[in-house]
Design an enzyme around this catalytic site. Structure first.
Site, mmCIF file in Angstrom:
data_model
loop_
_atom_site.group_PDB
_atom_site.id
_atom_site.type_symbol
_atom_site.label_atom_id
_atom_site.label_comp_id
_atom_site.label_asym_id
_atom_site.label_seq_id
_atom_site.Cartn_x
_atom_site.Cartn_y
_atom_site.Cartn_z
ATOM 1 C CG HIS A 35 -2.211 -0.703 1.009
ATOM 2 N ND1 HIS A 35 -2.904 -0.653 -0.177
ATOM 3 C CD2 HIS A 35 -2.950 -1.482 1.837
ATOM 4 C CE1 HIS A 35 -4.006 -1.364 -0.064
ATOM 5 N NE2 HIS A 35 -4.058 -1.883 1.146
ATOM 6 N NE ARG A 41 -5.055 -7.172 -12.277
ATOM 7 C CZ ARG A 41 -4.405 -6.037 -12.561
ATOM 8 N NH1 ARG A 41 -4.921 -4.877 -12.185
ATOM 9 N NH2 ARG A 41 -3.271 -6.064 -13.224
ATOM 10 N NE ARG A 82 -8.621 -11.516 -14.556
ATOM 11 C CZ ARG A 82 -7.375 -11.321 -14.108
ATOM 12 N NH1 ARG A 82 -6.342 -11.570 -14.890
ATOM 13 N NH2 ARG A 82 -7.163 -10.866 -12.898
ATOM 14 C CD GLU A 121 -4.324 -16.325 -17.427
ATOM 15 O OE1 GLU A 121 -3.651 -15.564 -16.714
ATOM 16 O OE2 GLU A 121 -5.554 -16.456 -17.322
ATOM 17 C CG ASN A 175 2.048 -10.297 -14.978
ATOM 18 O OD1 ASN A 175 2.711 -9.784 -15.870
ATOM 19 N ND2 ASN A 175 1.399 -9.595 -14.090
ATOM 20 C CG ASP A 176 -0.535 -16.399 -14.154
ATOM 21 O OD1 ASP A 176 0.342 -16.361 -13.267
ATOM 22 O OD2 ASP A 176 -1.749 -16.383 -13.897
ATOM 23 N NE ARG A 183 2.884 -14.124 -10.511
ATOM 24 C CZ ARG A 183 1.873 -13.629 -11.187
ATOM 25 N NH1 ARG A 183 2.078 -13.134 -12.366
ATOM 26 N NH2 ARG A 183 0.656 -13.629 -10.688
ATOM 27 C CB CYS A 209 -4.091 -7.331 -19.784
ATOM 28 S SG CYS A 209 -4.433 -9.083 -19.568
#
Length: 583
Positions: free
Chosen positions: A186, A293, A329, A428, A451-452, A462, A499
């Protein structure tokens, strides 16, 4: 020293060190447990008043989205299960309130820190923040006096909690540096929103710097200098001036089309997690939402969101975006993402387990409710639906079948929806990439989740620091997969977006442009810079660059090749001074 840059920019100024007093907690046996419980409850009330004050200050200085962090803190203070556990420990074990609180808090923190998902793991910071605040109240320890801070201060601390960050006077802070922390904490998120250059993960810096030392912080490279020589200081002052001019220039990109010099149109969209993120997206002149998301609607609550709750969330985003596309998504959750009310069984390897579309096809009730909510909201804007983690043709066809059944149900009920709503899938997983020519026949678009895709292609967790050298968006295997996905989609007459984090990488944007990627979706602050890059390129030239890149053997070769072509960073080797150390 070199750390992780989490908020770009150059900060130069005097060190302002935040040395937090250790919250030493001892176990003390007590006879009067009622008094300890009362003391604990009083501390919660005092804490609640402090959090409300921080909330109001954050709301005024930063906005509703950032202030909501402290509403989450208030929820922890009101959590009946948490309060009950502390009270039971006091009563059953006859221990002091501080000890009982510390023990229960640590059990919660350990649970969150064991989660593999980086965003969720960082939420342990919220618990640490609020628990340390309550402990400080119980122990009678005062907080740091931020009023003593001078102009152009470089804040240095072991860590910075969200409330620490919110209390800082932005006008006096030139940069922030911490020994711990990550990109999705955060404090890092708030630093980016506040526009404060920030570097995290510099272990031992508190031992090397003292108050009033002159410090340089480069939030892009992650480099930190202590007491730079005159030559180094002048260089970074010049770099800061250049940066300010660049940012001013980037604002001129607002309102311009994202089009290459040879007339090739590209769409630049934003990734968001809630309606509250739309304001920042629009501020950065987004052309749409490439990834909504939806899982964040399902998190931080005790029960499933109703169809009406979801409908209102989707409707709000669609209305804000007008005729701009919004790709929603469907639920991408499970395994390592702790959502207790879903009762997902523990798994040895959650990233390869019961999650995303697999969970939705297994629990069709939750899937159908979400699809109905999206369809109902679709009439309020330009909605598109995207299914995550598709690995087989059967999964895609099953998902489409359920969607069609929900369309028929809404028709029977006389509820309006967008009948020709576009359907896409996340690519992905390597199996989906390999059969992308077949999958393209069944959808309107693809969105590549890098990413995936990196994680699954390279068989690398990762989050495992020992394997970080293998987790690279420059790896030729990944780039070849992406090239084949785009080619297969285009041959079927379908468009392709991206994305994942790689979509906003300035060095890879030219390569993906050359491959023919149609849409880039990224974190909103990256949009104007990406537009600036694309408007300065010829697509035809980038096709050759992409072809050359795909011939390289490893990630290091790829990154070096692209750095030589596209990186505008000045070389800093000449800056080293014999009389000063660079940390």
């Amino acid at each position: 020293m070199k750390g992780l840059g989490v908020s770009q920019g150059i900060g130069i100024g005097k060190a302002f060190i935040i040395q937090k007093k250790a919250l030493d907690v001892e176990m003390i046996k007590v006879n009067d447990t009622d008094s300890e419980v009362k003391r604990f409850k009083n501390s919660l009330e005092v804490c609640r008043l402090e959090i409300e004050e921080i909330y109001m200050k954050t709301l005024k200085n930063m906005g509703e989205k950032e202030a909501q962090i402290f509403r989450a803190h208030e929820m922890i203070l009101e959590d009946e299960a948490f309060i009950s556990e502390v009270e039971m420990k006091i009563n059953n074990e006859h221990v002091n309130a501080e000890y009982a609180l510390n023990e229960i808090a640590n059990s919660y923190i350990k649970m969150f820190e064991s989660i593999k998902d980086e965003y969720l793991r960082e939420r342990s910071e919220d618990i640490k923040d609020i628990m340390s605040r309550i402990l400080r109240i119980l122990l009678g320890i005062n907080v740091t006096d931020y009023d003593k801070m001078d102009e152009n201060s470089i804040v240095i601390a072991k860590d910075l909690t969200p409330s620490d960050t919110a209390l800082l006077d932005k006008s006096k802070v030139s940069a922030m540096i911490t020994e711990t922390g990550g990109k999705t904490s955060h404090a890092a998120i708030m630093a980016r929103i506040m526009g404060i250059p920030t570097v995290v993960g510099i272990e031992g810096i508190l031992e090397k710097v003292k108050d009033s030392d002159i410090v340089v912080c480069d939030g892009k490279s992650g480099k930190v200098m202590i007491n730079p020589c005159e030559k180094q200081a002048k260089y970074y002052m010049k770099k800061k001036q250049i940066e300010m001019k660049i940012n001013k220039e980037l604002r001129k990109q607002v309102g311009l089309p994202t089009i290459t010099k040879d007339g090739y149109k590209i769409e630049l969209l934003s990734n968001i997690g809630s309606p509250k993120d739309v304001e920042l997206a629009l501020k950065n002149d987004t052309e749409g939402i490439g990834l909504f998301r939806s899982e964040f609607i399902f998190m931080n609550r005790n029960c499933k969101p109703s169809e009406e709750e979801q409908f209102q969330e989707y409707k709000e985003v669609l209305e804000c975006m007008g005729d701009k596309p919004v790709i929603i998504r469907t639920l991408d959750i499970g395994g390592d993402k702790e959502v207790p009310y879903l009762k997902i069984p523990k798994e040895m390897n959650p990233f390869l387990g019961y999650r995303a579309i697999r969970l939705c096809l297994g629990d069709t009730e939750i899937f159908r409710t979400q699809l109905k909510a999206i369809l109902r909201a679709s009439v309020f804007g330009n909605a598109k639906i995207m299914f995550p983690m598709i690995s087989t043709m059967k999964e895609l066809k099953d998902a489409k079948r359920i969607l069609e059944e929900e369309k028929k149900e809404l028709k029977k009920m006389g509820i309006a929806f967008k009948e020709n709503i576009q359907i896409g899938i996340m690519i992905e997983i390597p199996s989906a990439a390999i059969i992308s020519d077949l999958l393209a026949r069944e959808v309107d678009f693809f969105s590549i989740g890098t990413n995936d895709l990196i994680q699954y292609t390279m068989a690398v967790d990762r989050m495992n620091s020992k394997l970080s050298h293998l987790y690279s968006q420059y790896h030729p295997a990944l780039l070849r997969l992406i090239s084949s996905i785009i080619k297969n989609a285009h041959e079927a007459g379908k468009w392709v977006g991206m994305c994942g984090e790689a979509a906003g990488d300035p060095k890879l944007i030219p390569v993906f442009l050359g491959m023919g990627l149609d849409e880039f979706s990224m974190n909103s602050p990256s949009i104007l810079n990406s537009r600036y890059i694309i408007r300065g390129l010829n697509k035809k030239d980038m096709e050759q660059i992409a072809e050359n890149t795909l011939k390289l053997e490893n990630a290091i070769e790829v990154e070096n090749y692209l750095s030589d072509l596209f990186s505008d960073d000045e070389k800093e080797n000449h800056l080293n001074c014999n009389d000063k150390k660079e940390y």
